[in-house]
Design an enzyme around this catalytic site. Sequence first.
Site, short mmCIF file in Angstrom:
data_model
loop_
_atom_site.label_atom_id
_atom_site.label_comp_id
_atom_site.label_asym_id
_atom_site.label_seq_id
_atom_site.Cartn_x
_atom_site.Cartn_y
_atom_site.Cartn_z
N CYS A 53 0.84 -1.21 0.00
CA CYS A 53 0.00 0.00 0.00
C CYS A 53 0.87 1.25 0.00
CB CYS A 53 -0.88 0.04 1.24
SG CYS A 53 -2.19 -1.19 1.27
N GLU A 81 0.66 3.84 1.90
CA GLU A 81 1.03 4.28 3.25
C GLU A 81 2.28 3.55 3.74
OE1 GLU A 81 -1.86 3.28 2.07
OE2 GLU A 81 -3.56 4.09 3.21
N CYS A 86 -5.81 0.73 5.18
CA CYS A 86 -6.22 -0.64 5.51
C CYS A 86 -5.69 -1.01 6.89
CB CYS A 86 -5.71 -1.62 4.44
SG CYS A 86 -3.96 -2.04 4.63
N1 THU Z 1 -4.37 0.52 -1.24
C1 THU Z 1 -3.50 1.41 -0.72
O1 THU Z 1 -2.41 1.66 -1.26
N2 THU Z 1 -3.84 2.05 0.43
C2 THU Z 1 -5.05 1.94 1.04
O2 THU Z 1 -5.28 2.60 2.04
C3 THU Z 1 -6.06 1.04 0.49
C4 THU Z 1 -5.62 0.17 -0.61
C5 THU Z 1 -4.03 -0.10 -2.51
C6 THU Z 1 -3.68 -1.56 -2.47
C7 THU Z 1 -4.00 -1.98 -3.90
O3 THU Z 1 -2.90 -1.68 -4.73
C8 THU Z 1 -5.16 -1.08 -4.31
O4 THU Z 1 -5.13 0.02 -3.41
C9 THU Z 1 -6.51 -1.74 -4.27
O5 THU Z 1 -6.74 -2.35 -3.04
#
Ligand code: THU
Length: 141
Positions: A58, A60, A95
């Site tokens: 992610c 973050e 998440c």
């Molecule tokens: N994702 C993030 O980078 N941060 C979040 O807070 C939620 C989800 C990304 C993971 C994946 O690459 C895409 O968003 C879809 O879940």
Amino acid sequence: MELLKQQELPLIKACMEAREKSYSPYSHFQVGAALLTKTGKIYKGCNIENAAYTPTNCAERTAFFHAVSEGERDFAAIAICGGTKGELTAYTAPCGVCRQVMMEFCNQDTFRVILVKSEKEYEIYMLKELMPFGFGPSDLQ
Ligand code: THU
């Protein structure tokens, strides 16, 4: 507190810049994050997907690992924005795994999570609100 108020706009802009670097060929959901240290430095991160799906990182966590790998340990806030290509229409909240990474390095009572739709539309939460009754380093002491 005062430092953060001054830093809000640059942090918001930085998370939107970070989103432009998103590597998300599978979900097409582009996320950007910008992490502010207590000394005023900003570390950016984007989501980085993988054909095997589970190695996806992610935005973050990319920002945290970027900063921590540069020796940073003290953080004041993170700004996050996400959505499929183009305009941001909804807030993207971190998440559970990313919230746990925040618990490792941040004070629950002072660390701010800024959810961003635009330079003018954003919401600020304390880590404690997003991770009530969380588990962190102090539980192992
Ligand atoms: N994702 C993030 O980078 N941060 C979040 O807070 C939620 C989800 C990304 C993971 C994946 O690459 C895409 O968003 C879809 O879940």
